[in-house]
Design a protein around this motif. Structure first.
Motif, PDB file in Angstrom:
ATOM      1  N   SER A 183       0.984  -1.246   0.060  1.00 44.92           N
ATOM      2  CA  SER A 183      -0.095  -0.172  -0.002  1.00 44.92           C
ATOM      3  C   SER A 183       0.991   1.099  -0.031  1.00 44.92           C
ATOM      4  O   SER A 183       1.906   1.352   0.637  1.00 44.92           O
ATOM      5  CB  SER A 183      -0.933  -0.096   1.250  1.00 44.92           C
ATOM      6  N   ASN A 202       0.484   5.403   0.651  1.00 45.46           N
ATOM      7  CA  ASN A 202      -0.355   6.617   0.896  1.00 45.46           C
ATOM      8  C   ASN A 202       0.261   7.888   0.532  1.00 45.46           C
ATOM      9  O   ASN A 202       1.406   8.197   0.881  1.00 45.46           O
ATOM     10  CB  ASN A 202      -1.050   6.499   2.322  1.00 45.46           C
ATOM     11  N   ARG A 235      -9.555   8.260  -1.499  1.00 47.01           N
ATOM     12  CA  ARG A 235      -8.845   9.732  -1.126  1.00 47.01           C
ATOM     13  C   ARG A 235      -9.493  10.379  -0.082  1.00 47.01           C
ATOM     14  O   ARG A 235     -10.601  10.568  -0.136  1.00 47.01           O
ATOM     15  CB  ARG A 235      -8.738  10.641  -2.445  1.00 47.01           C
ATOM     16  N   ILE A 283      -4.957  12.841   1.088  1.00 42.35           N
ATOM     17  CA  ILE A 283      -4.149  11.908   0.981  1.00 42.35           C
ATOM     18  C   ILE A 283      -4.667  10.697   0.296  1.00 42.35           C
ATOM     19  O   ILE A 283      -6.110  10.472   0.288  1.00 42.35           O
ATOM     20  CB  ILE A 283      -3.998  11.213   2.299  1.00 42.35           C
ATOM     21  N   THR A 284      -4.138  10.438  -0.752  1.00 38.89           N
ATOM     22  CA  THR A 284      -4.688   9.270  -1.909  1.00 38.89           C
ATOM     23  C   THR A 284      -4.035   7.980  -1.345  1.00 38.89           C
ATOM     24  O   THR A 284      -2.725   7.700  -0.865  1.00 38.89           O
ATOM     25  CB  THR A 284      -4.402   9.306  -3.354  1.00 38.89           C
ATOM     26  N   MET A 285      -4.678   7.009  -1.330  1.00 35.16           N
ATOM     27  CA  MET A 285      -4.444   5.488  -0.933  1.00 35.16           C
ATOM     28  C   MET A 285      -4.411   4.706  -2.103  1.00 35.16           C
ATOM     29  O   MET A 285      -5.495   4.540  -2.837  1.00 35.16           O
ATOM     30  CB  MET A 285      -5.384   5.113   0.228  1.00 35.16           C
TER      31      MET A 285
END
Length: 291
Positions: free
Chosen positions: A210, A212, A244, A250-252
Motif C-alpha cells: 500500500s 499513501n 482519497r 491523502i490518496t491511498m
C-alpha cells in the motif's frame, strides 16, 4: 749549625709530604664521587662534592675540571626542571565533538536549534557553501560550548539542505560536519506499508504493498507518486486506487508487483524508490538464492 738547619728542613718536608698526598687523594675521591652522582642525575649532590674537592686541592688543574663539572650540573638541572614543567602542563586535545551531526527544521516557519560543541583548543564554524547563507545562519553562544543554527521560513515545495563545518582552532584538519535539512513550505506525506520485503521465493513471487501519499500533483491515472528506481527483475503489474481523504488530500493506492526467479546461487538484493513531488521512500527487496 748549617748542618742542623738542613736536617730540620728535611725533616719538615718529609712530615708535610704524606699530608699533601692525603689531601690530593681526598680531593680526587670527592671528584670521582661527584661524577658518579652527576651520572645518576643528582646534580645538587654532585656540585657539593666538586666544591669540597676544590677546597682540598687548590691546584689550577683540579679547579678547572671541578668548575667544568659544576657548569654541566647546572645546565642539566635547568633542563630537567624545564622538562618537568612541560610534562606537568595539561595536554589540550584538538578533537571536535558535536552533540548531534544532523538537525531537521520544518519549512513552514523560521526555526532555531542549539547544538553542543566540545573542542578544548577552541573552534569555529562556517557554511560549506556560502549560498546557503540566504536561509541558514550560524553563530556561537557566548560561552563557546554551543552553536546556534537558525533558518528562515521556506517558500519551496521541496526539501533543502546545508552543511556546516565545525573546525578545531588547534588543528585545521580536525573537522566535523553538521547536516541541516529543512522541509518544504507545506506538509507532505508519503508512506509505504512495507519498507523491506524479505524471503522472496527464489522461483518467483508476487507481492502487494500500500502507498499513501499527500500531494497536490496528480498523474493521469489518479496517482500522486511514481517509481523512480527498481531492479530489472521486478515487474509492476497494476495499481489500484483505494480512495482519497479529501480533508487531508491523502490518496491511498495498492501496487502489485512480480519478482522473477533468481537464476544465481546467491541471495540478491535490490531497492524500489517511490517518490512524490517532495518526498521519497525506499523499499528493500531480499530474494533467496536460486538452485
Amino acid at each position: 749549625m748549617r748542618s742542623l738547619i738542613k736536617i730540620l728542613l728535611l725533616t719538615l718536608m718529609l712530615c708535610l709530604t704524606p699530608a699533601a698526598n692525603t689531601f690530593a687523594q681526598s680531593a680526587a675521591s670527592k671528584y670521582d664521587e661527584g661524577v658518579a652522582l652527576y651520572n645518576k642525575g643528582n646534580y645538587q649532590g654532585a656540585i657539593k662534592l666538586f666544591n669540597e674537592s676544590m677546597i682540598l686541592n687548590k691546584s689550577a688543574a683540579n679547579k678547572k675540571k671541578c668548575q667544568a663539572m659544576i657548569a654541566k650540573c647546572n645546565k642539566a638541572s635547568k633542563a630537567k626542571k624545564s622538562e618537568a614543567q612541560v610534562k606537568s602542563k595539561p595536554v589540550v586535545s584538538d578533537k571536535v565533538t558535536l552533540e548531534r551531526d544532523a538537525i531537521y527544521f520544518d519549512g513552514h516557519a523560521a526555526g532555531a536549534e542549539v547544538i553542543g560543541v566540545k573542542a578544548a583548543g577552541g573552534w569555529k564554524a562556517e557554511l560549506e557553501h556560502e549560498a546557503d547563507g540566504s536561509w541558514c545562519s550560524i553563530e556561537p553562544k557566548d560561552d563557546g560550548n554551543f552553536l546556534i543554527v537558525k533558518t528562515t521560513a521556506s517558500n519551496l515545495t521541496v526539501y533543502r539542505t546545508a552543511s556546516i563545518k565545525v573546525i578545531s582552532d588547534k588543528n585545521s584538519r580536525e573537522v566535523k560536519n553538521l547536516l541541516v535539512t529543512q522541509g518544504p513550505a507545506r506538509n507532505a506525506t508519503l508512506s509505504v506499508s512495507k519498507e523491506e520485503i524479505k524471503n522472496i521465493n527464489r522461483a518467483g513471487d508476487e507481492q502487494v504493498i500500500s502507498i499513501n501519499c499527500q500531494s497536490d500533483t496528480l498523474l493521469a491515472d489518479g496517482r500522486n507518486w511514481f517509481i523512480t528506481k527498481a531492479p530489472s527483475w521486478v515487474k509492476f503489474l497494476s495499481t489500484k486506487k483505494l480512495g482519497r481523504k479529501e480533508r487531508t488530500g491523502i490518496t491511498m493506492n495498492e501496487l502489485s508487483m512480480q519478482f522473477e526467479a533468481n537464476p544465481t546461487k546467491e541471495e540478491r538484493i535490490g531497492y524500489i524508490v517511490v517518490r512524490s513531488q517532495d518526498a521519497e521512500r525506499h523499499i528493500k527487496l531480499i530474494q533467496k538464492k536460486g538452485k
